[in-house]
Enzyme design. Sequence first.
Site, PDB file in Angstrom:
ATOM      1  N   HIS A  37       0.839  -1.199   0.000  1.00 24.97           N
ATOM      2  CA  HIS A  37       0.000   0.000   0.000  1.00 24.97           C
ATOM      3  C   HIS A  37       0.871   1.245   0.000  1.00 24.97           C
ATOM      4  O   HIS A  37       1.853   1.321   0.761  1.00 24.97           O
ATOM      5  CB  HIS A  37      -0.913   0.019   1.234  1.00 24.97           C
ATOM      6  CG  HIS A  37      -1.679   1.303   1.384  1.00 24.97           C
ATOM      7  ND1 HIS A  37      -1.517   2.145   2.468  1.00 24.97           N
ATOM      8  CD2 HIS A  37      -2.585   1.910   0.568  1.00 24.97           C
ATOM      9  CE1 HIS A  37      -2.310   3.203   2.325  1.00 24.97           C
ATOM     10  NE2 HIS A  37      -2.967   3.084   1.178  1.00 24.97           N
ATOM     11  N   SER A  38       0.548   2.196  -0.852  1.00 26.90           N
ATOM     12  CA  SER A  38       1.252   3.476  -0.890  1.00 26.90           C
ATOM     13  C   SER A  38       2.765   3.263  -1.058  1.00 26.90           C
ATOM     14  O   SER A  38       3.187   2.584  -1.981  1.00 26.90           O
ATOM     15  CB  SER A  38       0.922   4.281   0.378  1.00 26.90           C
ATOM     16  OG  SER A  38       1.406   5.596   0.295  1.00 26.90           O
ATOM     17  N   MET A  39       3.568   3.792  -0.144  1.00 24.56           N
ATOM     18  CA  MET A  39       5.027   3.678  -0.276  1.00 24.56           C
ATOM     19  C   MET A  39       5.503   2.239  -0.137  1.00 24.56           C
ATOM     20  O   MET A  39       6.622   1.905  -0.535  1.00 24.56           O
ATOM     21  CB  MET A  39       5.705   4.571   0.754  1.00 24.56           C
ATOM     22  CG  MET A  39       5.455   6.057   0.561  1.00 24.56           C
ATOM     23  SD  MET A  39       6.070   6.699  -1.011  1.00 24.56           S
ATOM     24  CE  MET A  39       7.828   6.748  -0.692  1.00 24.56           C
ATOM     25  N   GLN A  43      -1.226  -0.731  -4.180  1.00 20.18           N
ATOM     26  CA  GLN A  43      -2.470   0.008  -3.968  1.00 20.18           C
ATOM     27  C   GLN A  43      -2.144   1.472  -3.683  1.00 20.18           C
ATOM     28  O   GLN A  43      -1.499   1.782  -2.682  1.00 20.18           O
ATOM     29  CB  GLN A  43      -3.242  -0.595  -2.793  1.00 20.18           C
ATOM     30  CG  GLN A  43      -3.605  -2.070  -2.988  1.00 20.18           C
ATOM     31  CD  GLN A  43      -4.188  -2.698  -1.735  1.00 20.18           C
ATOM     32  OE1 GLN A  43      -3.868  -2.305  -0.622  1.00 20.18           O
ATOM     33  NE2 GLN A  43      -5.049  -3.680  -1.903  1.00 20.18           N
ATOM     34  N   THR A  87       0.004   3.504  -4.937  1.00 17.73           N
ATOM     35  CA  THR A  87       1.441   3.748  -4.804  1.00 17.73           C
ATOM     36  C   THR A  87       1.894   4.828  -5.783  1.00 17.73           C
ATOM     37  O   THR A  87       1.643   4.716  -6.990  1.00 17.73           O
ATOM     38  CB  THR A  87       2.240   2.456  -5.074  1.00 17.73           C
ATOM     39  OG1 THR A  87       1.931   1.489  -4.080  1.00 17.73           O
ATOM     40  CG2 THR A  87       3.737   2.722  -5.057  1.00 17.73           C
TER      41      THR A  87
END
Length: 298
Positions: free
Chosen positions: A124-126, A151, A153
């Site tokens: 997720h993200s980073m 997700q 990112t």
Amino acid sequence: KINLPHKLTKQYPAYELYLYGERSYAQENKHLLLSGIPVLFLPGNAGSYKQVRSLGSIALRKAEDIDFKYHFDFFSINFNEELVALYGGSLKKQTKFVHECIKIILKLYEGQDFAPKSVAIVGHSMGGLVARALLTIKNFKPELVNLLVTQATPHTAPVLSLDSYLNDFYKTVNNYWLLNAQNIQLITLSIAGGFRDYQVRSGLSFLTTLSHQTKTLSVVSTAVPRTWASTDHLSIVWCKQLQLSTIRAFFDLIDDDTKQITMKPKKKMSVLNHHFVKNPAKLFEETPNIVADLTGVL
């Protein structure tokens, strides 16, 4: 919580590795006699390792529906909720810790029938960027990761360029993926949240300019069949429709012979396209039947 080697805990005192479980499954796996398919969840900026619950819980219920013919073991890393989107100094450290955790996870299956040789990663993200950075580690074996799902990112550039560490990390990762686009075999799915994600705009999540198009798929949640909804930056982790699509895809990726995620790139892309691009409202078929035979029709 998975007990890590003393050398590793000394080197990364703030980080931890967990196995998700609930009810009887949690009791049965207390001694880590695992027999499933390993999936590793990586939280993002200030993210919690407990976010793995949305995927892990749905996967467990789907496994129950098929009497545990197949099941997934969901692991999660606690990065101590570090603010890596604001300060990039910890990103290299996180990447190296993930590499060590992958090797530890695979060791848990040694001696088991149909023991896995690789893990799937959901970031997720980073966390998705950290997963992509694994390929830049010296002596990293790319075959240790068989699938990557990200997700929301920000792949192409940081949302805010606040320090040189963050910019250098992005430059290293993206340059590596650009220069080795033909050789990278990792199948990657990038999901953007759409207009409700005020933190990471969808354009930053597209991988089309960074890799070979036959090995990556970039979608927006509003266009995902049976989801059709935009998510904010955090709720993309919890969006039930999106998690259902992800888990359905995971189960369709299982190879009946190895009892693990298939190693065939074409099948991986076919399954991901089926669930995230053009779902025809029926079960995935590797060799679909002819819908209509128009031979002899004028």
